[in-house]
Design a protein around this motif. Structure first.
Motif, PDB file in Angstrom:
ATOM      1  N   ILE A 115       0.860  -1.180   0.000  1.00  0.00           N
ATOM      2  CA  ILE A 115       0.000   0.000   0.000  1.00  0.00           C
ATOM      3  C   ILE A 115       0.899   1.234   0.000  1.00  0.00           C
ATOM      4  O   ILE A 115       1.573   1.520   0.979  1.00  0.00           O
ATOM      5  CB  ILE A 115      -0.921   0.008   1.240  1.00  0.00           C
ATOM      6  CG1 ILE A 115      -1.807  -1.229   1.227  1.00  0.00           C
ATOM      7  CG2 ILE A 115      -1.753   1.283   1.271  1.00  0.00           C
ATOM      8  CD1 ILE A 115      -2.621  -1.412   2.486  1.00  0.00           C
ATOM      9  N   ASP A 116       0.925   1.926  -1.120  1.00  0.00           N
ATOM     10  CA  ASP A 116       1.713   3.148  -1.242  1.00  0.00           C
ATOM     11  C   ASP A 116       0.885   4.328  -0.787  1.00  0.00           C
ATOM     12  O   ASP A 116      -0.338   4.356  -0.933  1.00  0.00           O
ATOM     13  CB  ASP A 116       2.129   3.381  -2.696  1.00  0.00           C
ATOM     14  CG  ASP A 116       3.025   2.267  -3.224  1.00  0.00           C
ATOM     15  OD1 ASP A 116       3.859   1.779  -2.444  1.00  0.00           O
ATOM     16  OD2 ASP A 116       2.868   1.897  -4.403  1.00  0.00           O
ATOM     17  N   TRP A 117       1.560   5.357  -0.272  1.00  0.00           N
ATOM     18  CA  TRP A 117       0.845   6.524   0.234  1.00  0.00           C
ATOM     19  C   TRP A 117       0.135   7.268  -0.886  1.00  0.00           C
ATOM     20  O   TRP A 117      -0.959   7.785  -0.706  1.00  0.00           O
ATOM     21  CB  TRP A 117       1.790   7.461   0.996  1.00  0.00           C
ATOM     22  CG  TRP A 117       2.771   8.159   0.110  1.00  0.00           C
ATOM     23  CD1 TRP A 117       4.016   7.744  -0.226  1.00  0.00           C
ATOM     24  CD2 TRP A 117       2.574   9.399  -0.577  1.00  0.00           C
ATOM     25  NE1 TRP A 117       4.610   8.629  -1.078  1.00  0.00           N
ATOM     26  CE2 TRP A 117       3.743   9.672  -1.311  1.00  0.00           C
ATOM     27  CE3 TRP A 117       1.528  10.310  -0.648  1.00  0.00           C
ATOM     28  CZ2 TRP A 117       3.894  10.790  -2.102  1.00  0.00           C
ATOM     29  CZ3 TRP A 117       1.678  11.436  -1.437  1.00  0.00           C
ATOM     30  CH2 TRP A 117       2.858  11.672  -2.149  1.00  0.00           C
ATOM     31  N   PHE A 118       0.738   7.306  -2.074  1.00  0.00           N
ATOM     32  CA  PHE A 118       0.139   8.084  -3.153  1.00  0.00           C
ATOM     33  C   PHE A 118      -1.065   7.374  -3.756  1.00  0.00           C
ATOM     34  O   PHE A 118      -2.018   8.022  -4.183  1.00  0.00           O
ATOM     35  CB  PHE A 118       1.163   8.445  -4.235  1.00  0.00           C
ATOM     36  CG  PHE A 118       1.929   7.286  -4.792  1.00  0.00           C
ATOM     37  CD1 PHE A 118       1.452   6.565  -5.865  1.00  0.00           C
ATOM     38  CD2 PHE A 118       3.142   6.917  -4.229  1.00  0.00           C
ATOM     39  CE1 PHE A 118       2.161   5.495  -6.373  1.00  0.00           C
ATOM     40  CE2 PHE A 118       3.862   5.857  -4.730  1.00  0.00           C
ATOM     41  CZ  PHE A 118       3.362   5.135  -5.806  1.00  0.00           C
ATOM     42  N   THR A 119      -1.077   6.045  -3.775  1.00  0.00           N
ATOM     43  CA  THR A 119      -2.257   5.355  -4.268  1.00  0.00           C
ATOM     44  C   THR A 119      -3.380   5.397  -3.224  1.00  0.00           C
ATOM     45  O   THR A 119      -4.549   5.451  -3.579  1.00  0.00           O
ATOM     46  CB  THR A 119      -1.944   3.911  -4.665  1.00  0.00           C
ATOM     47  OG1 THR A 119      -1.300   3.247  -3.577  1.00  0.00           O
ATOM     48  CG2 THR A 119      -1.068   3.861  -5.903  1.00  0.00           C
ATOM     49  N   PHE A 120      -3.002   5.383  -1.952  1.00  0.00           N
ATOM     50  CA  PHE A 120      -4.015   5.561  -0.910  1.00  0.00           C
ATOM     51  C   PHE A 120      -4.632   6.952  -1.018  1.00  0.00           C
ATOM     52  O   PHE A 120      -5.845   7.115  -0.928  1.00  0.00           O
ATOM     53  CB  PHE A 120      -3.404   5.357   0.478  1.00  0.00           C
ATOM     54  CG  PHE A 120      -4.381   5.592   1.593  1.00  0.00           C
ATOM     55  CD1 PHE A 120      -5.321   4.625   1.905  1.00  0.00           C
ATOM     56  CD2 PHE A 120      -4.379   6.777   2.301  1.00  0.00           C
ATOM     57  CE1 PHE A 120      -6.248   4.840   2.913  1.00  0.00           C
ATOM     58  CE2 PHE A 120      -5.296   7.003   3.310  1.00  0.00           C
ATOM     59  CZ  PHE A 120      -6.233   6.027   3.618  1.00  0.00           C
ATOM     60  N   PHE A 121      -3.799   7.969  -1.238  1.00  0.00           N
ATOM     61  CA  PHE A 121      -4.291   9.332  -1.421  1.00  0.00           C
ATOM     62  C   PHE A 121      -5.167   9.425  -2.673  1.00  0.00           C
ATOM     63  O   PHE A 121      -6.188  10.116  -2.674  1.00  0.00           O
ATOM     64  CB  PHE A 121      -3.121  10.309  -1.497  1.00  0.00           C
ATOM     65  CG  PHE A 121      -3.541  11.742  -1.614  1.00  0.00           C
ATOM     66  CD1 PHE A 121      -4.149  12.387  -0.558  1.00  0.00           C
ATOM     67  CD2 PHE A 121      -3.329  12.447  -2.790  1.00  0.00           C
ATOM     68  CE1 PHE A 121      -4.552  13.712  -0.659  1.00  0.00           C
ATOM     69  CE2 PHE A 121      -3.714  13.772  -2.906  1.00  0.00           C
ATOM     70  CZ  PHE A 121      -4.326  14.405  -1.833  1.00  0.00           C
ATOM     71  N   ALA A 122      -4.774   8.710  -3.724  1.00  0.00           N
ATOM     72  CA  ALA A 122      -5.574   8.696  -4.953  1.00  0.00           C
ATOM     73  C   ALA A 122      -6.947   8.062  -4.699  1.00  0.00           C
ATOM     74  O   ALA A 122      -7.951   8.508  -5.266  1.00  0.00           O
ATOM     75  CB  ALA A 122      -4.845   7.947  -6.051  1.00  0.00           C
ATOM     76  N   SER A 123      -7.004   7.057  -3.825  1.00  0.00           N
ATOM     77  CA  SER A 123      -8.304   6.457  -3.503  1.00  0.00           C
ATOM     78  C   SER A 123      -9.173   7.443  -2.734  1.00  0.00           C
ATOM     79  O   SER A 123     -10.398   7.448  -2.877  1.00  0.00           O
ATOM     80  CB  SER A 123      -8.129   5.159  -2.710  1.00  0.00           C
ATOM     81  OG  SER A 123      -7.717   5.419  -1.384  1.00  0.00           O
ATOM     82  N   PHE A 124      -8.542   8.281  -1.931  1.00  0.00           N
ATOM     83  CA  PHE A 124      -9.285   9.332  -1.221  1.00  0.00           C
ATOM     84  C   PHE A 124      -9.835  10.352  -2.218  1.00  0.00           C
ATOM     85  O   PHE A 124     -10.981  10.785  -2.113  1.00  0.00           O
ATOM     86  CB  PHE A 124      -8.376  10.005  -0.191  1.00  0.00           C
ATOM     87  CG  PHE A 124      -9.032  11.115   0.562  1.00  0.00           C
ATOM     88  CD1 PHE A 124      -9.943  10.849   1.563  1.00  0.00           C
ATOM     89  CD2 PHE A 124      -8.738  12.434   0.261  1.00  0.00           C
ATOM     90  CE1 PHE A 124     -10.565  11.885   2.259  1.00  0.00           C
ATOM     91  CE2 PHE A 124      -9.344  13.467   0.945  1.00  0.00           C
ATOM     92  CZ  PHE A 124     -10.258  13.194   1.947  1.00  0.00           C
ATOM     93  N   LEU A 125      -9.028  10.739  -3.198  1.00  0.00           N
ATOM     94  CA  LEU A 125      -9.498  11.679  -4.221  1.00  0.00           C
ATOM     95  C   LEU A 125     -10.579  11.050  -5.097  1.00  0.00           C
ATOM     96  O   LEU A 125     -11.535  11.721  -5.497  1.00  0.00           O
ATOM     97  CB  LEU A 125      -8.332  12.155  -5.082  1.00  0.00           C
ATOM     98  CG  LEU A 125      -7.285  13.014  -4.383  1.00  0.00           C
ATOM     99  CD1 LEU A 125      -6.167  13.370  -5.353  1.00  0.00           C
ATOM    100  CD2 LEU A 125      -7.903  14.266  -3.793  1.00  0.00           C
ATOM    101  N   ALA A 126     -10.418   9.761  -5.393  1.00  0.00           N
ATOM    102  CA  ALA A 126     -11.424   9.059  -6.198  1.00  0.00           C
ATOM    103  C   ALA A 126     -12.767   9.011  -5.487  1.00  0.00           C
ATOM    104  O   ALA A 126     -13.810   8.909  -6.133  1.00  0.00           O
ATOM    105  CB  ALA A 126     -10.942   7.650  -6.519  1.00  0.00           C
ATOM    106  N   ALA A 127     -12.740   9.116  -4.167  1.00  0.00           N
ATOM    107  CA  ALA A 127     -13.989   9.096  -3.400  1.00  0.00           C
ATOM    108  C   ALA A 127     -14.912  10.242  -3.809  1.00  0.00           C
ATOM    109  O   ALA A 127     -16.130  10.078  -3.826  1.00  0.00           O
ATOM    110  CB  ALA A 127     -13.683   9.153  -1.908  1.00  0.00           C
ATOM    111  N   PHE A 128     -14.356  11.375  -4.155  1.00  0.00           N
ATOM    112  CA  PHE A 128     -15.188  12.505  -4.563  1.00  0.00           C
ATOM    113  C   PHE A 128     -15.799  12.272  -5.948  1.00  0.00           C
ATOM    114  O   PHE A 128     -16.933  12.678  -6.212  1.00  0.00           O
ATOM    115  CB  PHE A 128     -14.384  13.803  -4.512  1.00  0.00           C
ATOM    116  CG  PHE A 128     -14.008  14.165  -3.110  1.00  0.00           C
ATOM    117  CD1 PHE A 128     -14.940  14.717  -2.251  1.00  0.00           C
ATOM    118  CD2 PHE A 128     -12.733  13.916  -2.631  1.00  0.00           C
ATOM    119  CE1 PHE A 128     -14.608  15.039  -0.943  1.00  0.00           C
ATOM    120  CE2 PHE A 128     -12.388  14.227  -1.328  1.00  0.00           C
ATOM    121  CZ  PHE A 128     -13.323  14.786  -0.479  1.00  0.00           C
ATOM    122  N   VAL A 129     -15.075  11.602  -6.823  1.00  0.00           N
ATOM    123  CA  VAL A 129     -15.634  11.225  -8.123  1.00  0.00           C
ATOM    124  C   VAL A 129     -16.731  10.187  -7.912  1.00  0.00           C
ATOM    125  O   VAL A 129     -17.791  10.245  -8.547  1.00  0.00           O
ATOM    126  CB  VAL A 129     -14.533  10.699  -9.069  1.00  0.00           C
ATOM    127  CG1 VAL A 129     -15.124  10.221 -10.375  1.00  0.00           C
ATOM    128  CG2 VAL A 129     -13.475  11.760  -9.305  1.00  0.00           C
TER     129      VAL A 129
END
Length: 106
Positions: free
Chosen positions: A67-81
């Protein structure tokens, strides 16, 4: 890295998560006290922000990947989509994408 395969996985993730968020939102809206206290759109955003990163972590743990920090952050951003798709459907996302992404058609 195959960009088309990655894009397909991202769209599939967003679609599945939007479906799950929509179902859970509809079930929670049946509780009158919650429906009176929390607006539906806020509930949808809250569920998306919670469920997307949790689903990402579960998927990575299940597949035994790092689990990379940037892909975890990307999943957080994807939550808004995901929240936007769950609330308004794909048409609004398609409209925004066509507004900001040049497909070379002009």
């Amino acid at each position: 890295m195959d960009i088309f395969a990655d894009g397909t996985k991202i769209i599939m993730f967003i679609g599945v998560m939007a479906f799950m968020v929509s179902i859970i939102t509809e079930v929670l809206k049946k509780w009158e006290w919650l429906d009176r206290k929390v607006p539906t759109q806020l509930l949808t955003i809250f569920l998306s922000v919670i469920l997307c990163p949790l689903s990402y972590i579960a998927m990575m743990v299940y597949s035994k990947q790092v689990i990379d920090w940037f892909t975890f952050f990307a999943s957080f951003l994807a939550a808004f989509v995901v929240a936007m798709v769950a609330m308004d459907g794909w048409e609004r996302v398609k409209e925004l994408a066509s507004r900001f992404i040049d497909y070379g058609g002009k």
